[in-house]
Design a protein around this motif. Structure first.
Motif, PDB file in Angstrom:
ATOM      1  N   ILE A  25       0.815  -1.232   0.000  1.00  9.30           N
ATOM      2  CA  ILE A  25       0.000   0.000   0.000  1.00  9.30           C
ATOM      3  C   ILE A  25       0.846   1.280   0.000  1.00  9.30           C
ATOM      4  CG2 ILE A  25      -1.915  -1.158   1.179  1.00  9.30           C
ATOM      5  CD1 ILE A  25      -1.261   0.605   3.639  1.00  9.30           C
ATOM      6  N   TYR A  28       0.449   4.336  -2.200  1.00 11.90           N
ATOM      7  CA  TYR A  28      -0.896   4.933  -2.252  1.00 11.90           C
ATOM      8  C   TYR A  28      -1.237   5.773  -1.032  1.00 11.90           C
ATOM      9  CZ  TYR A  28      -1.029   1.652  -6.038  1.00 11.90           C
ATOM     10  OH  TYR A  28      -0.716   0.974  -7.190  1.00 11.90           O
ATOM     11  N   ARG A  37       1.041   2.582  -8.959  1.00 11.72           N
ATOM     12  CA  ARG A  37       1.866   1.608  -9.666  1.00 11.72           C
ATOM     13  C   ARG A  37       1.144   1.082 -10.898  1.00 11.72           C
ATOM     14  NH1 ARG A  37       4.579  -1.319  -4.907  1.00 11.72           N
ATOM     15  NH2 ARG A  37       2.470  -2.044  -4.608  1.00 11.72           N
ATOM     16  N   ILE A  38      -0.205   1.174 -10.866  1.00 11.13           N
ATOM     17  CA  ILE A  38      -0.909   0.709 -12.068  1.00 11.13           C
ATOM     18  C   ILE A  38      -1.303   1.921 -12.912  1.00 11.13           C
ATOM     19  CG2 ILE A  38      -1.784  -1.374 -10.935  1.00 11.13           C
ATOM     20  CD1 ILE A  38      -4.543  -0.076 -11.004  1.00 11.13           C
ATOM     21  N   ALA A  58      -9.023  -3.341   1.772  1.00 14.48           N
ATOM     22  CA  ALA A  58      -8.447  -4.693   1.661  1.00 14.48           C
ATOM     23  C   ALA A  58      -7.317  -4.844   2.682  1.00 14.48           C
ATOM     24  CB  ALA A  58      -7.918  -4.933   0.250  1.00 14.48           C
ATOM     25  N   PHE A  59      -6.552  -3.767   2.878  1.00 17.24           N
ATOM     26  CA  PHE A  59      -5.444  -3.820   3.846  1.00 17.24           C
ATOM     27  C   PHE A  59      -5.978  -4.058   5.262  1.00 17.24           C
ATOM     28  CE2 PHE A  59      -2.483  -1.667   6.791  1.00 17.24           C
ATOM     29  CZ  PHE A  59      -1.361  -2.455   6.563  1.00 17.24           C
ATOM     30  N   LEU A  62      -7.044  -7.577   5.550  1.00 11.17           N
ATOM     31  CA  LEU A  62      -5.849  -8.435   5.574  1.00 11.17           C
ATOM     32  C   LEU A  62      -5.251  -8.500   6.982  1.00 11.17           C
ATOM     33  CD1 LEU A  62      -3.829  -9.845   3.558  1.00 11.17           C
ATOM     34  CD2 LEU A  62      -2.529  -7.724   3.617  1.00 11.17           C
ATOM     35  N   GLY A  99     -12.851  -3.487  -6.107  1.00  4.05           N
ATOM     36  CA  GLY A  99     -11.841  -4.290  -6.819  1.00  4.05           C
ATOM     37  C   GLY A  99     -12.398  -4.844  -8.124  1.00  4.05           C
ATOM     38  N   THR A 106      -8.377  -3.485 -15.845  1.00  7.45           N
ATOM     39  CA  THR A 106      -7.028  -4.088 -15.848  1.00  7.45           C
ATOM     40  C   THR A 106      -6.617  -4.373 -17.288  1.00  7.45           C
ATOM     41  OG1 THR A 106      -7.373  -5.051 -13.666  1.00  7.45           O
ATOM     42  CG2 THR A 106      -5.679  -6.077 -15.018  1.00  7.45           C
ATOM     43  N   LEU A 118     -11.380 -13.647  -8.716  1.00  7.95           N
ATOM     44  CA  LEU A 118     -11.058 -13.507  -7.297  1.00  7.95           C
ATOM     45  C   LEU A 118     -12.089 -12.618  -6.587  1.00  7.95           C
ATOM     46  CD1 LEU A 118      -9.025 -14.082  -5.030  1.00  7.95           C
ATOM     47  CD2 LEU A 118      -7.702 -12.105  -5.803  1.00  7.95           C
ATOM     48  N   TRP A 122     -14.409 -13.795  -3.589  1.00  2.74           N
ATOM     49  CA  TRP A 122     -14.263 -13.060  -2.319  1.00  2.74           C
ATOM     50  C   TRP A 122     -15.636 -12.643  -1.799  1.00  2.74           C
ATOM     51  CZ3 TRP A 122     -11.576  -7.715  -1.310  1.00  2.74           C
ATOM     52  CH2 TRP A 122     -10.806  -7.782  -0.143  1.00  2.74           C
ATOM     53  N   ALA A 155      -3.689 -11.936  -2.572  1.00  3.23           N
ATOM     54  CA  ALA A 155      -2.934 -10.732  -2.957  1.00  3.23           C
ATOM     55  C   ALA A 155      -1.497 -10.807  -2.438  1.00  3.23           C
ATOM     56  CB  ALA A 155      -3.641  -9.493  -2.410  1.00  3.23           C
ATOM     57  N   ARG A 159       2.147 -11.738  -4.564  1.00  2.58           N
ATOM     58  CA  ARG A 159       3.302 -10.824  -4.564  1.00  2.58           C
ATOM     59  C   ARG A 159       4.585 -11.534  -4.140  1.00  2.58           C
ATOM     60  NH1 ARG A 159      -1.595  -8.171  -5.332  1.00  2.58           N
ATOM     61  NH2 ARG A 159      -1.241  -6.107  -6.167  1.00  2.58           N
TER      62      ARG A 159
HETATM   63  C1  HEM Z   1      -8.935 -10.711  -2.563  1.00  2.00           C
HETATM   64  C2  HEM Z   1      -9.535  -9.976  -3.439  1.00  2.00           C
HETATM   65  C3  HEM Z   1      -8.876  -8.887  -4.239  1.00  2.00           C
HETATM   66  C4  HEM Z   1      -9.233  -8.509  -5.489  1.00  2.00           C
HETATM   67  C5  HEM Z   1     -10.338  -9.119  -6.317  1.00  2.00           C
HETATM   68  C6  HEM Z   1      -8.360  -7.447  -5.902  1.00  2.00           C
HETATM   69  C7  HEM Z   1      -8.451  -6.775  -7.110  1.00  2.00           C
HETATM   70  C8  HEM Z   1      -7.545  -5.823  -7.538  1.00  2.00           C
HETATM   71  C9  HEM Z   1      -7.510  -5.225  -8.857  1.00  2.00           C
HETATM   72  C10 HEM Z   1      -8.473  -5.540  -9.974  1.00  2.00           C
HETATM   73  C11 HEM Z   1      -6.488  -4.370  -8.895  1.00  2.00           C
HETATM   74  C12 HEM Z   1      -6.047  -3.535 -10.108  1.00  2.00           C
HETATM   75  C13 HEM Z   1      -4.945  -4.292 -10.847  1.00  2.00           C
HETATM   76  C14 HEM Z   1      -4.672  -3.764 -12.240  1.00  2.00           C
HETATM   77  O1  HEM Z   1      -5.532  -3.152 -12.844  1.00  2.00           O
HETATM   78  O2  HEM Z   1      -3.545  -4.014 -12.720  1.00  2.00           O
HETATM   79  C15 HEM Z   1      -5.858  -4.401  -7.596  1.00  2.00           C
HETATM   80  C16 HEM Z   1      -4.772  -3.645  -7.262  1.00  2.00           C
HETATM   81  C17 HEM Z   1      -4.261  -3.602  -5.988  1.00  2.00           C
HETATM   82  N1  HEM Z   1      -4.681  -4.308  -4.886  1.00  2.00           N
HETATM   83 FE1  HEM Z   1      -6.125  -5.683  -4.860  1.00  2.00          FE
HETATM   84  N2  HEM Z   1      -7.473  -7.198  -4.889  1.00  2.00           N
HETATM   85  C18 HEM Z   1      -7.756  -8.042  -3.838  1.00  2.00           C
HETATM   86  C19 HEM Z   1      -7.129  -8.084  -2.608  1.00  2.00           C
HETATM   87  C20 HEM Z   1      -6.199  -7.166  -2.182  1.00  2.00           C
HETATM   88  C21 HEM Z   1      -5.617  -7.150  -0.863  1.00  2.00           C
HETATM   89  C22 HEM Z   1      -5.951  -8.092   0.294  1.00  2.00           C
HETATM   90  C23 HEM Z   1      -4.718  -6.147  -0.847  1.00  2.00           C
HETATM   91  C24 HEM Z   1      -3.891  -5.779   0.351  1.00  2.00           C
HETATM   92  C25 HEM Z   1      -3.577  -4.601   0.694  1.00  2.00           C
HETATM   93  C26 HEM Z   1      -4.741  -5.515  -2.157  1.00  2.00           C
HETATM   94  C27 HEM Z   1      -3.951  -4.453  -2.564  1.00  2.00           C
HETATM   95  C28 HEM Z   1      -3.873  -3.978  -3.836  1.00  2.00           C
HETATM   96  C29 HEM Z   1      -2.896  -3.006  -4.288  1.00  2.00           C
HETATM   97  C30 HEM Z   1      -1.818  -2.356  -3.438  1.00  2.00           C
HETATM   98  C31 HEM Z   1      -3.142  -2.781  -5.634  1.00  2.00           C
HETATM   99  C32 HEM Z   1      -2.414  -1.815  -6.589  1.00  2.00           C
HETATM  100  C33 HEM Z   1      -1.515  -2.606  -7.496  1.00  2.00           C
HETATM  101  C34 HEM Z   1      -0.100  -2.469  -7.108  1.00  2.00           C
HETATM  102  O3  HEM Z   1       0.314  -1.361  -6.722  1.00  2.00           O
HETATM  103  O4  HEM Z   1       0.615  -3.485  -7.198  1.00  2.00           O
HETATM  104  N3  HEM Z   1      -5.658  -6.172  -2.946  1.00  2.00           N
HETATM  105  N4  HEM Z   1      -6.514  -5.295  -6.797  1.00  2.00           N
END
Ligand code: HEM
Length: 221
Positions: A25, A28, A37-38, A58-59, A62, A99, A106, A118, A122, A155, A159
């Motif tokens: 995170i 952000y 990043r995206i 989500a954080f 988590l 999400g 995406t 996912l 979820w 997630a 990573r």
């Molecule tokens: C479990 C269900 C989850 C779904 C369906 C989901 C879905 C997504 C999607 C669709 C994106 C955009 C990716 C793109 O367009 O390239 C994203 C990005 C992101 N998600 Fe989630 N996510 C989930 C869980 C989490 C969790 C638990 C975290 C923890 C903090 C998280 C943190 C992030 C972050 C930081 C990004 C930005 C991408 C990056 O900077 O790497 N997500 N997520």
């Protein structure tokens, strides 16, 4: 001795989750779209707002999720378990919907289908867990919460898998040069999410089976 090992295990697990979550995170927290990043879709004005809503909630899910599985908390402080549960499920609900919408934008197709699948899993597992507890079906509620948290952890596990998978591809000479890091990340992320999804689900089902067998041994079914 078993208790000490369990305590150390829980603490280490929580630390790893917290550490990876904070790294995820970090770009952000200043709410600056330029640090995303995206790549943000200019035609979609809510892209960044929904992305950050998704990320922060989500954080929270988590980090507070593991507390729900500590038996002592459940047994001795039921009200704490209930309140954390309400916060957790609200975070999953809002973050999952955000999400899903973000996932529609995406860019890489494999990643997109992985994220959308996912998000649906979820949301469904959270709904099933909620319905079960409203009907006082404790074992069923536990089962769905294990699955739901396994999806939350995808997630984090993805990573870990992504850099490892890039390293393996580099060592085997599967990446063409000059290296285009953003393109490599785009294509590897999708595979990472799918792998993490399968792996986490297998571990979750194994844990559920272990619990069923333990309960059956005690003859309490
Ligand atoms: C479990 C269900 C989850 C779904 C369906 C989901 C879905 C997504 C999607 C669709 C994106 C955009 C990716 C793109 O367009 O390239 C994203 C990005 C992101 N998600 Fe989630 N996510 C989930 C869980 C989490 C969790 C638990 C975290 C923890 C903090 C998280 C943190 C992030 C972050 C930081 C990004 C930005 C991408 C990056 O900077 O790497 N997500 N997520």
């Amino acid at each position: 001795m078993v208790k000490v090992r369990q305590y150390v295990g829980w603490s280490l697990g929580l630390l790893v989750i917290l550490g990876i979550g904070m790294v995820m995170i970090s770009p952000y927290v200043q709410l600056n779209p330029a640090q995303s990043r995206i790549r943000l879709e200019s035609s979609f004005s809510l892209h960044y707002a929904l992305l950050t809503t998704h990320i922060f909630l989500a954080f929270i899910a988590l980090v507070i999720g593991p507390l729900q599985f500590i038996p002592g908390v459940r047994r001795r402080f039921l009200f704490v378990h209930q309140n954390i549960g309400r916060v957790y499920l609200s975070c999953v609900l809002i973050s999952g919907i955000a999400g899903f919408i973000v996932g529609l934008y995406t860019r890489d197709f494999t990643s997109q289908i992985a994220f959308l699948t996912l998000a649906v899993l979820w949301l469904i597992s959270a709904t099933m867990a909620y319905r079960a507890i409203r009907r006082r079906r404790i074992a069923e509620h536990f089962t769905w919460m294990v699955r739901n948290y396994a999806f939350t952890l995808v997630a984090v596990v993805a990573r870990i898998i992504v850099p490892l998978s890039i390293l393996v591809q580099l060592l085997r000479g599967h990446l063409s040069r000059p290296l285009n890091i953003s393109q490599i990340l785009d294509t590897t992320l999708g595979t990472g999410i799918w792998l993490a999804l399968v792996l986490n689900l297998l571990v979750a089902e194994w844990l559920i089976l272990q619990r069923v067998q333990r309960t059956a041994k005690r003859g309490v079914i």
